[in-house]
Design a protein around this motif. Structure first.
Motif, PDB file in Angstrom:
ATOM      1  N   GLY A 169      -0.793  15.671   6.231  1.00 51.64           N
ATOM      2  CA  GLY A 169      -1.931  16.368   5.660  1.00 51.64           C
ATOM      3  C   GLY A 169      -2.863  15.415   4.955  1.00 51.64           C
ATOM      4  N   PRO A 170      -3.910  15.945   4.317  1.00 49.97           N
ATOM      5  CA  PRO A 170      -4.867  15.103   3.601  1.00 49.97           C
ATOM      6  C   PRO A 170      -4.199  14.344   2.454  1.00 49.97           C
ATOM      7  CG  PRO A 170      -5.768  17.301   3.954  1.00 49.97           C
ATOM      8  CD  PRO A 170      -4.319  17.363   4.314  1.00 49.97           C
ATOM      9  N   CYS A 171      -4.676  13.136   2.215  1.00 51.29           N
ATOM     10  CA  CYS A 171      -4.208  12.326   1.099  1.00 51.29           C
ATOM     11  C   CYS A 171      -4.340  13.092  -0.213  1.00 51.29           C
ATOM     12  CB  CYS A 171      -5.020  11.037   1.033  1.00 51.29           C
ATOM     13  SG  CYS A 171      -4.793  10.069  -0.461  1.00 51.29           S
ATOM     14  N   ARG A 172      -3.292  13.040  -1.037  1.00 55.75           N
ATOM     15  CA  ARG A 172      -3.302  13.727  -2.326  1.00 55.75           C
ATOM     16  C   ARG A 172      -3.485  12.769  -3.499  1.00 55.75           C
ATOM     17  NH1 ARG A 172       1.964  17.364  -0.678  1.00 55.75           N
ATOM     18  NH2 ARG A 172       2.813  15.242  -0.464  1.00 55.75           N
ATOM     19  N   ARG A 173      -3.430  11.469  -3.229  1.00 59.73           N
ATOM     20  CA  ARG A 173      -3.554  10.462  -4.297  1.00 59.73           C
ATOM     21  C   ARG A 173      -4.527   9.366  -3.840  1.00 59.73           C
ATOM     22  NH1 ARG A 173       0.920  10.417  -8.030  1.00 59.73           N
ATOM     23  NH2 ARG A 173       1.086   8.144  -8.008  1.00 59.73           N
ATOM     24  N   LEU A 174      -5.780   9.767  -3.679  1.00 64.35           N
ATOM     25  CA  LEU A 174      -6.801   8.846  -3.183  1.00 64.35           C
ATOM     26  C   LEU A 174      -7.324   7.986  -4.333  1.00 64.35           C
ATOM     27  CD1 LEU A 174      -8.404   7.930  -0.717  1.00 64.35           C
ATOM     28  CD2 LEU A 174     -10.051   9.746  -1.182  1.00 64.35           C
ATOM     29  N   ASP A 175      -7.401   6.690  -4.089  1.00 68.12           N
ATOM     30  CA  ASP A 175      -7.651   5.724  -5.156  1.00 68.12           C
ATOM     31  C   ASP A 175      -8.709   4.719  -4.722  1.00 68.12           C
ATOM     32  OD1 ASP A 175      -7.319   4.340  -7.555  1.00 68.12           O
ATOM     33  OD2 ASP A 175      -5.265   3.697  -7.146  1.00 68.12           O
ATOM     34  N   LEU A 345      -7.388  10.465 -17.211  1.00 67.02           N
ATOM     35  CA  LEU A 345      -8.623  10.070 -17.869  1.00 67.02           C
ATOM     36  C   LEU A 345      -9.513  11.287 -18.057  1.00 67.02           C
ATOM     37  CD1 LEU A 345      -9.557   6.864 -15.820  1.00 67.02           C
ATOM     38  CD2 LEU A 345      -8.388   6.958 -18.028  1.00 67.02           C
ATOM     39  N   SER A 346     -10.349  11.248 -19.076  1.00 65.89           N
ATOM     40  CA  SER A 346     -11.339  12.307 -19.270  1.00 65.89           C
ATOM     41  C   SER A 346     -12.631  11.894 -18.576  1.00 65.89           C
ATOM     42  CB  SER A 346     -11.594  12.537 -20.763  1.00 65.89           C
ATOM     43  OG  SER A 346     -12.585  13.535 -20.936  1.00 65.89           O
ATOM     44  N   ILE A 347     -12.979  12.620 -17.527  1.00 69.25           N
ATOM     45  CA  ILE A 347     -14.186  12.343 -16.744  1.00 69.25           C
ATOM     46  C   ILE A 347     -15.087  13.578 -16.823  1.00 69.25           C
ATOM     47  CG2 ILE A 347     -15.125  11.705 -14.497  1.00 69.25           C
ATOM     48  CD1 ILE A 347     -13.341   9.571 -15.691  1.00 69.25           C
ATOM     49  N   GLY A 348     -16.161  13.461 -17.599  1.00 69.05           N
ATOM     50  CA  GLY A 348     -17.074  14.594 -17.754  1.00 69.05           C
ATOM     51  C   GLY A 348     -16.392  15.820 -18.338  1.00 69.05           C
ATOM     52  N   GLY A 349     -15.457  15.607 -19.249  1.00 67.30           N
ATOM     53  CA  GLY A 349     -14.768  16.730 -19.874  1.00 67.30           C
ATOM     54  C   GLY A 349     -13.582  17.254 -19.095  1.00 67.30           C
ATOM     55  N   GLU A 350     -13.290  16.657 -17.925  1.00 72.23           N
ATOM     56  CA  GLU A 350     -12.146  17.072 -17.120  1.00 72.23           C
ATOM     57  C   GLU A 350     -11.082  15.984 -17.135  1.00 72.23           C
ATOM     58  OE1 GLU A 350     -13.185  18.078 -13.152  1.00 72.23           O
ATOM     59  OE2 GLU A 350     -14.919  19.292 -13.713  1.00 72.23           O
ATOM     60  N   GLU A 351      -9.823  16.388 -17.122  1.00 71.07           N
ATOM     61  CA  GLU A 351      -8.737  15.433 -17.019  1.00 71.07           C
ATOM     62  C   GLU A 351      -8.510  15.097 -15.541  1.00 71.07           C
ATOM     63  OE1 GLU A 351      -5.172  16.542 -19.062  1.00 71.07           O
ATOM     64  OE2 GLU A 351      -5.926  15.633 -20.905  1.00 71.07           O
ATOM     65  N   ARG A 352      -8.580  13.797 -15.225  1.00 71.68           N
ATOM     66  CA  ARG A 352      -8.522  13.383 -13.828  1.00 71.68           C
ATOM     67  C   ARG A 352      -7.534  12.243 -13.644  1.00 71.68           C
ATOM     68  NH1 ARG A 352     -13.212  14.915 -11.268  1.00 71.68           N
ATOM     69  NH2 ARG A 352     -12.144  14.232  -9.388  1.00 71.68           N
ATOM     70  N   THR A 353      -6.914  12.202 -12.463  1.00 68.80           N
ATOM     71  CA  THR A 353      -5.986  11.119 -12.126  1.00 68.80           C
ATOM     72  C   THR A 353      -6.441  10.382 -10.865  1.00 68.80           C
ATOM     73  OG1 THR A 353      -4.569  12.732 -10.998  1.00 68.80           O
ATOM     74  CG2 THR A 353      -3.998  12.149 -13.280  1.00 68.80           C
ATOM     75  N   PHE A 354      -6.526  11.102  -9.746  1.00 65.04           N
ATOM     76  CA  PHE A 354      -6.982  10.507  -8.495  1.00 65.04           C
ATOM     77  C   PHE A 354      -8.248  11.215  -8.019  1.00 65.04           C
ATOM     78  CE2 PHE A 354      -2.501   9.426  -8.803  1.00 65.04           C
ATOM     79  CZ  PHE A 354      -2.525   8.073  -8.503  1.00 65.04           C
ATOM     80  N   LEU A 355      -8.861  10.696  -6.950  1.00 67.02           N
ATOM     81  CA  LEU A 355     -10.171  11.172  -6.516  1.00 67.02           C
ATOM     82  C   LEU A 355     -10.106  12.552  -5.875  1.00 67.02           C
ATOM     83  CD1 LEU A 355     -11.431   7.815  -5.022  1.00 67.02           C
ATOM     84  CD2 LEU A 355     -12.442   9.007  -6.969  1.00 67.02           C
ATOM     85  N   GLU A 356     -11.082  13.378  -6.220  1.00 67.43           N
ATOM     86  CA  GLU A 356     -11.237  14.690  -5.613  1.00 67.43           C
ATOM     87  C   GLU A 356     -12.459  14.676  -4.702  1.00 67.43           C
ATOM     88  OE1 GLU A 356     -11.368  17.673  -8.643  1.00 67.43           O
ATOM     89  OE2 GLU A 356      -9.438  17.082  -9.509  1.00 67.43           O
ATOM     90  N   ASP A 357     -12.525  15.620  -3.778  1.00 67.58           N
ATOM     91  CA  ASP A 357     -13.679  15.709  -2.885  1.00 67.58           C
ATOM     92  C   ASP A 357     -14.958  15.859  -3.702  1.00 67.58           C
ATOM     93  OD1 ASP A 357     -11.868  15.595  -0.832  1.00 67.58           O
ATOM     94  OD2 ASP A 357     -11.957  17.740  -0.353  1.00 67.58           O
TER      95      ASP A 357
END
Length: 388
Positions: A169-175, A345-357
């Protein structure tokens, strides 16, 4: 005379090359001066610059590079015809080289140690060979793309530690991996090698690199032969090639190397580089990786890449691997910045780990230039599209 704004990162001490086009015209070689691009084929009357890649010019060799740089400096210091000058904002930039081969190294001790701690917490962070040779993998030259190209989320096999069997399936941990890339101008024949001290005359220039990485696909596939589908889907580079001739003031000592390298890796003059990168995630700066911290130099990388007699060719691209420093805000990959996803990490008020679409990453860099100036590499950007 072309107007160069005060403090421009693209003054006469830089003069990076790129391939550009204007509406209705074919791609050709230009040089950036301030906020303008000078059409070199038209300005210098040389057909080598009418090509859609820098390869033909690079193949002419170091003496020619020095000569043309002097010609350009004299040209843009005087009156330049309006018809050969184009605003940067009005041109389209293309891939600057025809990529012959692509090799990606793993030259940051900080990055390699961090990943070792993440992946092998009960073992030594570095593998036994790491301080004896510049580790690398052979990438896919056909998927090197210019900055601004959208990146489709890759699909493949992945197996999380909690799963019994792999799934597709699609990558779930895109870096990302923030890197510096080096472009070979004049190559070497099969059965010969490039001595470490020939780096300065063999390598034409440097670009910024984002080695997009599918960490879950990579983790499942990389034993025993290393990265494959987790890396081969796309690698982005900046459109401007900063000449090695512009980086003399950026040269610094590399960190102490212990144990002492073998003879073929010993440099008589250091080729560490004081290049400061910045990584932004959806417009938020998250890291400032320092290239001066890299354990292996680009000269050592080239020497090792050819020591077995492998050819090098005009247009070969080899990259440094992720650039990371000792501090958390100097890490050049999200897997390090979020410690494997455990520290968002806090990115624009959201907690993020790997890349989202829909996410966009931009990497920029500067370095010291002659006369107390600073020079820029432009930027390498990419936006993530959903898997197909």
């Amino acid at each position: 005379m072309i107007d160069i704004p005060d403090g421009s990162l693209f003054g006469l001490t830089n003069l990076p090359y790129g391939v550009f086009s204007t509406p209705g015209t074919e791609p050709r070689v230009g040089v950036r001066v301030g906020d303008s691009v000078v059409d070199l084929a038209a300005a210098l009357g040389d057909e080598v610059f009418a090509q859609p890649a820098l390869n033909a010019f690079m193949a002419q060799g170091h003496d020619r590079w020095v000569q043309v740089r002097q010609q350009i400096t004299e040209l843009v210091s005087g009156e330049v015809p309006d018809e050969v000058v184009h605003p940067v904002a009005e041109v389209r930039m293309h891939l600057p080289i025809e990529v012959a081969d692509y090799v990606d190294f793993y030259a940051s001790e900080h990055h390699a140690s961090n990943l070792g701690r993440l992946f092998r917490p009960d073992s030594e962070p570095l593998m036994p060979n790491w301080k004896h040779l510049p580790v690398a993998y052979h990438g896919r030259g056909g998927t090197v793309v210019v900055s601004g190209t959208d990146i489709v989320r890759p699909s493949g096999q992945r197996k999380a530690p909690s799963e019994d069997t792999p799934t597709f399936g699609p990558c779930r941990r895109l870096d990302i991996e923030a890197e510096l890339g080096f472009i070979v101008g004049t190559g070497s024949d099969l059965g010969t090698s490039v001595p470490v001290d020939e780096f300065g005359t063999r390598v034409f220039g440097a670009v910024l690199v984002n080695d997009w990485s599918a960490r879950d696909i990579q983790a499942w596939e990389y034993v025993p032969l290393g990265p494959f589908l987790g890396k081969s889907f796309a690698t982005s580079i900046s459109p401007w090639v900063v000449p090695l001739l512009a980086l003399e003031e950026a040269r610094v000592e590399i960190p102490p190397q212990s144990p002492e390298p073998l003879q073929y890796l010993k440099e008589s003059e250091p080729w560490g580089l004081d290049v400061e990168l910045a990584v932004s995630w959806n417009g938020h700066e998250v890291s400032r990786p320092p290239y001066r911290e890299m354990y292996w130099s680009p000269a050592q990388m080239l020497a090792h890449m050819t020591v077995n007699g492998a050819t090098s060719r005009t247009g070969d691209l080899y990259a440094s691997g992720t650039i990371s420093g000792p501090e958390k805000d100097q890490r050049g990959a999200f897997i390090e910045l979020t410690w494997g996803g455990k520290e968002p990490l806090s990115i624009g008020g959201e907690e993020r780990t790997f890349l989202e679409d829909g996410d966009e990453v931009a990497i920029t860099a500067t370095a010291p230039g002659a006369g107390g100036t600073r020079i820029g590499f432009g930027e390498v950007t990419g936006r993530i599209l959903p898997a197909t």
